[in-house]
Design a protein around this motif. Structure first.
Motif, short mmCIF file in Angstrom:
data_model
loop_
_atom_site.label_atom_id
_atom_site.label_comp_id
_atom_site.label_asym_id
_atom_site.label_seq_id
_atom_site.Cartn_x
_atom_site.Cartn_y
_atom_site.Cartn_z
N LEU B 222 1.85 -1.26 -0.69
CA LEU B 222 2.86 -0.48 0.32
C LEU B 222 1.92 0.79 0.67
O LEU B 222 2.42 1.46 1.44
N PHE B 223 0.74 1.07 0.16
CA PHE B 223 0.25 2.14 0.45
C PHE B 223 -1.04 1.82 1.40
O PHE B 223 -2.05 2.57 1.42
N HIS B 224 -1.00 0.49 1.88
CA HIS B 224 -2.35 0.17 2.83
C HIS B 224 -1.72 0.18 4.16
O HIS B 224 -0.72 -0.59 4.21
N PRO B 225 -2.18 1.05 5.08
CA PRO B 225 -1.20 1.25 6.59
C PRO B 225 -1.40 -0.05 7.33
O PRO B 225 -1.06 -0.07 8.38
N SER B 226 -2.52 -0.88 6.85
CA SER B 226 -2.77 -1.96 7.70
C SER B 226 -1.64 -3.11 7.28
O SER B 226 -1.16 -3.92 8.15
N PHE B 227 -1.12 -3.23 5.98
CA PHE B 227 -0.66 -4.36 5.35
C PHE B 227 0.74 -4.16 4.60
O PHE B 227 1.17 -5.06 4.24
N ALA B 228 1.26 -2.87 4.54
CA ALA B 228 2.24 -2.64 3.79
C ALA B 228 3.68 -3.07 4.42
O ALA B 228 4.45 -3.76 3.66
N GLY B 229 3.60 -3.90 5.55
CA GLY B 229 4.70 -4.55 6.08
C GLY B 229 4.96 -6.07 5.19
O GLY B 229 5.88 -6.33 5.01
N LEU B 257 -10.56 1.10 4.58
CA LEU B 257 -10.20 2.19 5.16
C LEU B 257 -10.71 3.89 4.41
O LEU B 257 -10.00 4.09 3.69
N TYR B 260 -8.41 6.85 3.71
CA TYR B 260 -7.33 6.71 2.77
C TYR B 260 -7.53 6.77 1.62
O TYR B 260 -8.18 5.63 0.89
#
Lengths: 345, 345
Positions: B222-229, B257, B260
């Protein structure tokens, strides 16, 4: 980019919901719509001149927009024949239907023969990058919602109109097929591969340094069990400085899911702010947009006032009442954009 | 389903990370692996018999698994030639490479000629439904992570082993290409179209009424901006009764990243529980899994004990130390599963 101006297709449609894409274009891009194409059995109108294909070309039209949705998203024989006739008359064709133009060999052949372009706006462009979350310059506003189909696109487009009317620089960034046809570009986010959701949004709203706003059309809801992944990636990719929360007060349950209640406005806003902070730590809520189309005006105004009081944010129906309260709040929260000189100044 | 047993391909690989899929199969499905195929210049081994294609067929192998990743995910001429030789010898071929078997005409032709099957495990099956969030029977556990690649698949597979060793019914549900090859089925979630993320998980972990557990392999963070979706849709589709949080204590920043930081364990757990509650209101955290492969054993044990104290949850390195503390907690939190009678009872 899809060449404008457009001829808007209504065909034999007799369902107002089914022509919402054509209507969206007529409402938000009136200067780019030269006419509507409809048969005698079509009881609907966009109040545009009724034109045949050759007449539309003579009037300057460049693209026939199949801005309708029929049952199952298929193209019937009528629609195929009309698309081919339009191509033969000299028009490109753009479609938001599930059934792709490129999958209809007779349309593909006609376009090749006559040198016309076909636009399937539900096809994402190839080469979308994985999102990287790097902070980028520019101010971005994202509309988010308690549910799907609560007016996020309309709110975003109304904000574009309202900000431009004040001389601000503001650009709508489309994420759904209707929005793409209105904007002439964008990404059909629901059709993007899962790993590229946030990257797709980074791509359509790149860094900008002109002090203008990118106004990004939201999709889905963090509280919709079918589509929250899309909404999450969209929040992260958008890096929004500002959020506008959209809501339909008449919605009895989450769209398509009678077993899921609509979340509260405060809960929805807090959840969206929390997710957005991962890539945009200073994100702020700047307003609430209600779709009050099914309420009497007095009741709508009362509801907006109550909602504004309860959440401490400006609340309006952007389409019915305008967006001034939200733009005023944006001006308070962010350094005002330099205004383009207008004649009245 | 991919036919087993397997011959595991190492080829000319000289990078341990590059053979992680083949190794995963050797570690978690040893009974289904008859041998490894490697050239003299390959310094790596899975400690399986080194076999040629004809020898492997004679030993019962049904499928050559191209369980390697090379730079760019492409198949070189060597790999293509080996795949064809394997097909000619009588093997099906399964691949987790980006470069699809189906896109290599010479491999497709060989498979057609010899009546062998090709499995591109990065291709989602057609017809994945949109998720509906309807509550379904059965107990499901999902592994979630502070980041990508922190050991979620290993933790999930170790839980399957450990639960089965206690006579519980437990089935690993794969969501990535390595897991799919290990399980023989599953969904490559990162390749699914965005609108179908949660539906894909509902499909691979349907309602069950046998008191057994579906153990669902997590993806992303949930905290990875690329894959949280992806992670969000996975949480909603899984409807997990139990979460296990996975973490790599050596990770300096989010994977890929550097800008991050890795989120804290408590923050990660709370965020995952909050998202999961939309479709599974009674979800509980049942343990923490640390990847301590780069720590000395004493330090690893100290870290697990400290983490357990800090979070009030059992903490272990599933691969190095086993999963008993987590299964004990599951037994406390959920009605114990009826145990299959074993010889020692």
């Amino acid at each position: 980019m899809i060449a404008s101006p457009y001829l808007l297709y209504l065909g034999h449609s007799n369902d107002e919901v089914g022509i919402k894409t054509s209507r969206g274009l007529a409402v938000f891009r009136p200067d780019e719509c030269v006419g509507e194409f409809r048969y005698d059995d079509c009881p609907l109108t966009l109040n545009l001149p009724r034109l045949g294909f050759a007449e539309a070309v003579a009037a300057g039209a460049k693209t026939l927009v199949l801005g309708i949705a029929n049952a199952g998203g298929r193209m019937g024989a009528d629609l195929v024949a009309d698309a081919i006739a339009a191509i033969e008359a000299g028009l490109d064709v753009a479609s938001g239907l599930h059934h792709r133009l490129r999958d209809e060999p007779s349309i593909v052949a006609a376009a090749a023969k006559h040198g016309r372009k076909l636009h399937d706006v539900r096809d994402p462009k190839p080469g979308i990058p994985v999102g990287n979350g790097k902070r980028r310059a520019g101010k971005r506003l994202l509309t988010v919602g308690t549910d799907c189909s609560v007016g996020k696109m309309y709110a975003t487009l109304c904000l574009e109109q309202g900000m431009r009317a004040r001389g601000m620089t503001a650009d709508f960034r489309a994420t759904g097929q209707t929005g793409i046809l209105i904007a002439g570009s964008g990404v059909p986010l629901d059709a993007v591969i899962a790993d590229f959701i946030s990257g797709a949004i980074e791509e359509i709203s790149p860094a900008r340094d002109d002090d203008g706003w990118d106004l990004i059309e939201g999709q889905g809801s963090l509280f919709h069990p079918s589509f929250a992944g899309v909404s999450t990636g969209l929040l992260h990719g958008a890096q929004p400085a500002a959020l506008v929360l959209c809501h339909d007060p008449m919605r009895a349950h989450m769209r398509g899911l009678p077993h899921y209640p609509v979340p509260g406005l405060r809960e929805t806003l807090e959840a969206n702010l929390a997710v957005a902070r991962l890539t945009s730590p200073d994100v702020q809520a700047v307003g609430i947009a209600l779709n009050t189309s099914k309420l009497a005006r007095a009741e709508a105004e009362r509801l907006c006032a109550e909602t504004a009081d309860a959440l401490g944010l400006p609340c309006t129906d952007p389409f019915a009442m305008g967006v001034d309260p939200i733009i005023d709040r944006i001006d308070q929260c962010f350094e005002p954009s330099p205004r383009v000189a207008t004649l009245s100044n």
